[in-house]
Design a protein around this motif. Structure first.
Motif, short mmCIF file in Angstrom:
data_model
loop_
_atom_site.label_atom_id
_atom_site.label_comp_id
_atom_site.label_asym_id
_atom_site.label_seq_id
_atom_site.Cartn_x
_atom_site.Cartn_y
_atom_site.Cartn_z
N SER A 1 -9.93 1.47 -4.73
CA SER A 1 -8.50 1.29 -4.99
C SER A 1 -7.99 2.37 -5.91
N VAL B 1 -0.36 0.15 -5.63
CA VAL B 1 -1.78 0.13 -5.26
C VAL B 1 -1.95 0.77 -3.89
N GLN C 1 -5.20 1.34 -1.06
CA GLN C 1 -6.60 1.09 -0.73
C GLN C 1 -7.10 2.21 0.17
N ALA D 1 -9.28 -4.47 -1.07
CA ALA D 1 -9.96 -4.70 -2.35
C ALA D 1 -10.60 -6.08 -2.31
N ASN E 1 -14.83 -2.99 -8.49
CA ASN E 1 -13.38 -2.98 -8.62
C ASN E 1 -12.99 -3.58 -9.97
N MET F 1 0.85 -1.19 0.00
CA MET F 1 0.00 0.00 0.00
C MET F 1 0.88 1.24 0.00
N VAL G 1 -3.69 -5.66 -7.39
CA VAL G 1 -4.81 -5.01 -6.71
C VAL G 1 -5.43 -5.93 -5.66
#
Length: 505
Positions: free
Chosen positions: A71, A58, A60, A66, A188, A1, A496
């Motif tokens: 995202s 990525v 979140q 996710a 998503n 992240m 993701v």
């Protein structure tokens, strides 16, 4: 992240809010515009470097995993587009210091500019299909407000056509999102891609693919619903035209690339067959429209349409080389087309008109401007060794390898007609004798400060064009790496969803 992915969205939003705080202080708004877009450019450089080094990034939002939360995803294509957004935003902000008058500033030009840039960056970085719709609407609101600044009759007429077609696109997009959610139960994009893979052969999936194609095709100004663009882009202040020309239609092109390489990558070939025909007709109709015009910005507006055809062609062919060519073409065109619009604004400031028949003699008075025009103009036409040559060469070579000879012929013909249009502008505006040569001094007074402010972004973008042309190998490598990611959707899905994947592809 990595929460820093949100910076390209947060920076213009914060800059816009700060501009509203200093609503009565126009000098501060101008300072914020330059500082905010410079920060956006730096964040774009950082993001591209980080994605190149670490792979797909990525974040979140809200800490929700996710596919349950929203995202933000930065792959190479998204990072490239964010960097180009920063380049164009910074160039237009500097240009606006001299070209945007107090009246437009008083009506909120700078906050709207930041809002538009936030919408563009958000569209490039979202990993959620509904949030893609939200960012499209943010762009639509900001662009419509920028389009009607000044409230002149021509602006209002163009704005009505612009907003009508784009609202129709938004309605189709929203209906498609609703139907898609009803089908797979998620928004998503990575999760949608996995779930749709299990529904191969379902007729509803084909219907959804067509709906997204139409919605994004309108946003990209593809044939046949492109006429909103040449009807509107020549009406607002030239800084607004340049911003629109560089970025807005490319968001539609980006969305096509994203959904047809990720969500519908398993769709039957007829969707790409339709895209192939659409690409050829977009190229042809745009360039024929440009050839018939004698107004500087209208010619350039029609050429946006024709050049969009080359980008869609790369996606339609759907080979690794074609995707490389499409990404390369997007990078080249954003720089070149923005620059041509900025140059048209300088010509208007010097001569007071965009009508080619009333122009002339600029080469003798301002040879530097004539040279600066030739660089993007010849690049747009695909003359070597400029950036447009390599972009066209890659796409056309991919078309030949795919044995798409009809669209190859159209692409070559459009290149020749593009050269004709650029020569027409050169001959009429720069080379021929001015109709006003009998006057003592037909040129209005323009201060050195104003020329520096409008000239500096033009020089910088011309240098970018030369760098892409004379240093094409690393740019090609970047486009190739981006295409490799696009053609490997499982890498995006894994980045993701990770361990939270519920459905295996």
């Amino acid at each position: 992240m990595n929460p820093l992915i949100a910076l390209p969205i947060l920076i213009p939003l914060f800059s816009g809010a700060l501009s509203l705080v200093f609503w009565r202080f126009r000098g501060m708004q101008r300072f914020i515009a330059v500082g905010g877009t410079a920060a956006l450019l730096l964040s774009g450089i950082w993001l591209l470097d980080a994605v190149s080094e670490q792979g797909i990034l990525v974040s979140q939002m809200g800490g929700w995993p996710a596919p349950f939360g929203i995202s933000l995803v930065a792959d190479l294509l998204g990072a490239i587009m964010v960097l180009l957004t920063g380049i164009i935003g910074f160039a237009v902000a500097i240009y606006s210091l001299a070209s945007i008058g107090r009246g437009h500033v008083a009506f909120g030009y700078f906050p709207l500019m930041h809002l538009l840039l936030a919408g563009v960056a958000g569209a490039f970085l979202t990993g959620d299909i509904f949030n893609l719709y939200v960012w499209f609407e943010v762009m639509l609101v900001a662009s419509f407000a920028l389009l009607i600044l000044g409230s002149e009759k021509a602006q209002m007429e163009g704005a009505i056509k612009y907003v009508t077609l784009n609202l129709m696109s938004s309605v189709i997009f929203l209906i498609a999102v609703g139907l898609l959610y009803g089908k797979v139960g998620t928004l998503n994009m990575a999760d949608i891609a996995q779930r749709l893979a299990l529904l191969e052969g379902d007729g509803m999936v084909d219907v959804l693919a067509m709906m997204f194609m139409v919605a994004f095709g309108i946003k990209a100004a593809a044939f046949p619903l492109f006429f909103w663009l040449p009807a509107s882009y020549h009406t607002p202040p030239v800084a607004v035209s340049a911003l629109f020309a560089g970025l807005l239609t490319k968001v539609g092109v980006y969305a096509l690339y994203r959904v047809f390489t990720l969500i519908f990558h398993h769709s039957p070939g007829y969707t790409h067959e339709i895209l192939l025909w659409g690409a050829g007709l977009t190229m042809l109709s745009g360039v024929l429209g440009a050839a018939a015009q004698f107004e500087f910005r209208r010619i350039l507006s029609f050429h946006i349409v024709s050049q969009i055809g080359y980008m869609i062609l790369g996606l339609a062919l759907f080979t690794p080389l074609a995707i490389v060519g499409g990404v390369f073409y997007i990078m080249h065109h954003i720089i070149v087309k923005t620059n041509l619009f900025l140059i048209s604004g300088i010509v208007h400031r010097l001569r007071g008109t965009y009508d080619l028949k009333k122009l002339g003699g600029i080469y003798r008075r301002y040879p530097w401007l004539a040279v600066l025009f030739l660089i993007p103009a010849l690049s747009l036409a695909g003359i070597p060794p400029l950036s447009g040559f390599f972009a066209k060469f890659i796409v056309i070579r991919a078309a030949i390898e795919a044995e798409a000879y009809g669209v190859t012929f159209i692409a070559l013909l459009v290149g020749l007609l593009t050269l004709y249009s650029m020569i027409k502008i050169w001959a009429e505006a720069f080379w021929k004798t001015s109709p006003e040569d009998g006057d003592s001094d037909p040129y209005p007074e323009v201060s050195h400060r104003e020329l520096w402010l409008v000239g500096a972004p033009v020089v910088a973008l011309a240098v970018c064009t030369l760098v892409i042309g004379f240093n094409a190998e690393p740019i090609y490598a970047l486009a190739e790496a981006s295409a490799d990611q696009l053609l490997s959707p499982e890498r995006y899905i894994e980045a993701v969803l990770g361990a939270n994947s519920e459905v295996q592809p």
